[in-house]
Design a protein around this motif. Structure first.
Motif, mmCIF file in Angstrom:
data_model
loop_
_atom_site.group_PDB
_atom_site.id
_atom_site.type_symbol
_atom_site.label_atom_id
_atom_site.label_comp_id
_atom_site.label_asym_id
_atom_site.label_seq_id
_atom_site.Cartn_x
_atom_site.Cartn_y
_atom_site.Cartn_z
ATOM 1 N N VAL A 1 -28.004 -56.344 7.230
ATOM 2 C CA VAL A 1 -29.028 -56.614 6.221
ATOM 3 C C VAL A 1 -28.783 -57.967 5.560
ATOM 4 O O VAL A 1 -27.706 -58.203 4.986
ATOM 5 N N ALA A 2 -29.783 -58.843 5.642
ATOM 6 C CA ALA A 2 -29.735 -60.103 4.892
ATOM 7 C C ALA A 2 -30.192 -59.859 3.463
ATOM 8 O O ALA A 2 -29.519 -60.221 2.502
ATOM 9 N N ASP A 3 -31.365 -59.242 3.293
ATOM 10 C CA ASP A 3 -31.830 -58.724 2.011
ATOM 11 C C ASP A 3 -32.977 -57.765 2.289
ATOM 12 O O ASP A 3 -33.471 -57.675 3.415
ATOM 13 N N THR A 4 -33.379 -57.030 1.255
ATOM 14 C CA THR A 4 -34.423 -56.010 1.440
ATOM 15 C C THR A 4 -35.786 -56.476 0.957
ATOM 16 O O THR A 4 -36.725 -55.677 0.892
ATOM 17 N N VAL A 5 -35.935 -57.760 0.631
ATOM 18 C CA VAL A 5 -37.202 -58.277 0.118
ATOM 19 C C VAL A 5 -38.297 -58.106 1.178
ATOM 20 O O VAL A 5 -38.162 -58.576 2.310
ATOM 21 N N GLY A 6 -39.374 -57.416 0.813
ATOM 22 C CA GLY A 6 -40.510 -57.263 1.710
ATOM 23 C C GLY A 6 -40.371 -56.187 2.763
ATOM 24 O O GLY A 6 -41.292 -55.998 3.565
ATOM 25 N N ALA A 7 -39.264 -55.436 2.763
ATOM 26 C CA ALA A 7 -39.060 -54.436 3.816
ATOM 27 C C ALA A 7 -40.119 -53.343 3.762
ATOM 28 O O ALA A 7 -40.722 -52.981 4.780
ATOM 29 N N GLY A 8 -40.340 -52.791 2.562
ATOM 30 C CA GLY A 8 -41.342 -51.739 2.424
ATOM 31 C C GLY A 8 -42.744 -52.223 2.726
ATOM 32 O O GLY A 8 -43.572 -51.483 3.282
ATOM 33 N N ASP A 9 -43.032 -53.470 2.375
ATOM 34 C CA ASP A 9 -44.362 -54.033 2.641
ATOM 35 C C ASP A 9 -44.586 -54.226 4.130
ATOM 36 O O ASP A 9 -45.694 -53.993 4.643
ATOM 37 N N SER A 10 -43.544 -54.666 4.852
ATOM 38 C CA SER A 10 -43.695 -54.824 6.297
ATOM 39 C C SER A 10 -43.857 -53.460 6.958
ATOM 40 O O SER A 10 -44.613 -53.323 7.933
ATOM 41 N N PHE A 11 -43.165 -52.431 6.455
ATOM 42 C CA PHE A 11 -43.364 -51.061 6.943
ATOM 43 C C PHE A 11 -44.825 -50.670 6.738
ATOM 44 O O PHE A 11 -45.462 -50.110 7.645
ATOM 45 N N MET A 12 -45.378 -50.957 5.561
ATOM 46 C CA MET A 12 -46.763 -50.591 5.260
ATOM 47 C C MET A 12 -47.736 -51.310 6.191
ATOM 48 O O MET A 12 -48.675 -50.710 6.726
ATOM 49 N N GLY A 13 -47.531 -52.599 6.402
ATOM 50 C CA GLY A 13 -48.397 -53.337 7.320
ATOM 51 C C GLY A 13 -48.323 -52.785 8.730
ATOM 52 O O GLY A 13 -49.343 -52.653 9.423
ATOM 53 N N ALA A 14 -47.113 -52.441 9.166
ATOM 54 C CA ALA A 14 -46.949 -51.863 10.505
ATOM 55 C C ALA A 14 -47.602 -50.488 10.599
ATOM 56 O O ALA A 14 -48.131 -50.114 11.652
ATOM 57 N N LEU A 15 -47.583 -49.733 9.496
ATOM 58 C CA LEU A 15 -48.242 -48.432 9.473
ATOM 59 C C LEU A 15 -49.749 -48.582 9.683
ATOM 60 O O LEU A 15 -50.360 -47.857 10.483
ATOM 61 N N LEU A 16 -50.358 -49.528 8.984
ATOM 62 C CA LEU A 16 -51.788 -49.770 9.169
ATOM 63 C C LEU A 16 -52.074 -50.222 10.599
ATOM 64 O O LEU A 16 -53.048 -49.769 11.222
ATOM 65 N N HIS A 17 -51.239 -51.106 11.113
ATOM 66 C CA HIS A 17 -51.413 -51.578 12.491
ATOM 67 C C HIS A 17 -51.335 -50.415 13.478
ATOM 68 O O HIS A 17 -52.147 -50.309 14.410
ATOM 69 N N GLY A 18 -50.360 -49.531 13.294
ATOM 70 C CA GLY A 18 -50.201 -48.415 14.215
ATOM 71 C C GLY A 18 -51.351 -47.429 14.163
ATOM 72 O O GLY A 18 -51.831 -46.963 15.208
ATOM 73 N N LEU A 19 -51.818 -47.119 12.959
ATOM 74 C CA LEU A 19 -52.966 -46.210 12.833
ATOM 75 C C LEU A 19 -54.223 -46.858 13.401
ATOM 76 O O LEU A 19 -55.081 -46.178 13.975
ATOM 77 N N TRP A 20 -54.335 -48.173 13.252
ATOM 78 C CA TRP A 20 -55.455 -48.936 13.829
ATOM 79 C C TRP A 20 -55.424 -48.817 15.350
ATOM 80 O O TRP A 20 -56.446 -48.532 15.992
ATOM 81 N N SER A 21 -54.235 -49.022 15.927
ATOM 82 C CA SER A 21 -54.098 -48.930 17.383
ATOM 83 C C SER A 21 -54.440 -47.538 17.894
ATOM 84 O O SER A 21 -54.948 -47.373 19.017
ATOM 85 N N ALA A 22 -54.178 -46.523 17.080
ATOM 86 C CA ALA A 22 -54.452 -45.141 17.469
ATOM 87 C C ALA A 22 -55.906 -44.744 17.225
ATOM 88 O O ALA A 22 -56.282 -43.592 17.497
ATOM 89 N N GLY A 23 -56.731 -45.674 16.747
ATOM 90 C CA GLY A 23 -58.144 -45.389 16.510
ATOM 91 C C GLY A 23 -58.392 -44.473 15.331
ATOM 92 O O GLY A 23 -59.370 -43.708 15.325
#
Length: 317
Positions: free
Chosen positions: A245-267
């Motif tokens: 771990v370098a730092d945790t800045v933005g980790a939860g936000d990147s998880f959230m963006g990836a969640l939207l991307h994944g649900l988008w891919s799943a239609g």
């Protein structure tokens, strides 16, 4: 005779992210200081752009040098600013102090409002909000209006991303958060946020109660220990990859963006897919969440809110 008009192709589906963009001034444990653009919703939009999704950020920044820096940062990841987002007198600043473990605490010099006459584009399939923007007035009232306007055609997602120095006491914030949870289709929340909102509570019990209040899907993130997802039919755990771990800045936000991307891919994004989202199967959910923890792991392995681009992911959906 007037020639027949050529039919225009439908607009590409859009994610509208509503919330703060600001400058993070990061004080590291070794005494060094860095400045870079950030803000929880802005980081979510940036992640979506880097995952090749069309994203627009409805924010509140100035026309100063810090605002220029934010505009350049967003455009470099193919994220547009919504019209009127540059009406602030000055661009807000968050000062982050990093501990030896990479964890961050924050202080803010921030104002939050929304531009007048906000319009949700017709092609919007998801509207995301969270953190300061969903709580701090006068902008929070405008955020609720945007969510209400979007709900007939778009999936609504929410991440509380609590900032205690701005939000007051848990008892004051809890009703606001719970109302936003009940109106959302998907909620992502960290274990730290839930511990702050509900001291001493069983987090599984809280997540289940939240899910039953309205959302199809509630996900609790546990940092390096992965995440737990709750639907009406499933409780699913995924582990996080082990990284330095370098730092945790933005980790939860990147998880959230990836969640939207994944649900988008799943239609599963868009109001017309609410029933399918509520019935998401375990295999699909596992695939989506495994990519979320991969994206978050890459983000924490490097300094600042620096989520990966799609080409950096293995087995991406």
């Amino acid at each position: 005779m007037t020639p027949p008009s050529t039919p225009q192709p439908p607009a590409e589906p859009l994610a509208l992210v509503v919330g703060e963009a600001l400058i993070d001034v990061v004080h590291r444990a070794d005494g060094t200081v860095d400045e870079h653009p950030g803000g929880s919703p802005a980081n979510v939009a940036l992640t979506l752009g880097r995952l090749d999704r069309r994203a627009q950020l409805l924010a509140w920044i100035g026309t100063d040098s810090y605002g220029d820096r934010i505009r350049s940062w967003l455009s470099g990841s193919h994220v547009d600013l919504a019209p009127g987002s540059d009406g602030a007198a000055s661009t807000s600043i968050a000062t982050a102090h990093l501990g030896a473990d990479g964890g961050a605490t924050y202080d803010f010099d921030l104002t939050w409002a929304l531009p007048a006459d906000v319009r949700v584009p017709d092609e919007t399939v998801v509207v995301h909000t969270g953190s300061i923007a969903a709580v701090l007035e006068p902008g929070a009232t405008g955020v609720r209006r945007v969510l209400a306007a979007a709900q007939p055609r778009a999936t609504v997602t929410y991440d509380p991303n609590i900032r205690p120095t701005l939000m007051g006491q848990p008892g004051e914030v809890r009703p606001v958060v719970e109302a936003l949870v009940a109106g959302a289709d998907v909620v992502k929340v960290s274990d730290e946020d839930l511990h702050w909102l509900y001291p001493g509570a069983d987090l599984d019990v809280v997540a289940t109660r939240w899910q039953r209040s309205g959302p199809a899907l509630v996900i609790v993130t546990y940092g390096g220990d992965g995440a737990v997802a709750v639907t009406a039919e499933h409780r699913l755990e995924v582990a996080a990859p082990r990284v330095e771990v370098a730092d945790t800045v933005g980790a939860g936000d990147s998880f959230m963006g990836a969640l939207l991307h994944g649900l988008w891919s799943a239609g599963l994004l868009g109001a017309q897919h609410r029933a399918s989202l509520a019935a998401i199967d375990e295999t699909t959910l596992t695939t989506v969440l495994e990519q979320c923890v991969q994206v978050a792991a890459i983000t924490v392995s490097r300094s600042g809110a620096n989520p990966p681009r799609l080409r950096e992911l293995t087995g991406h959906v």
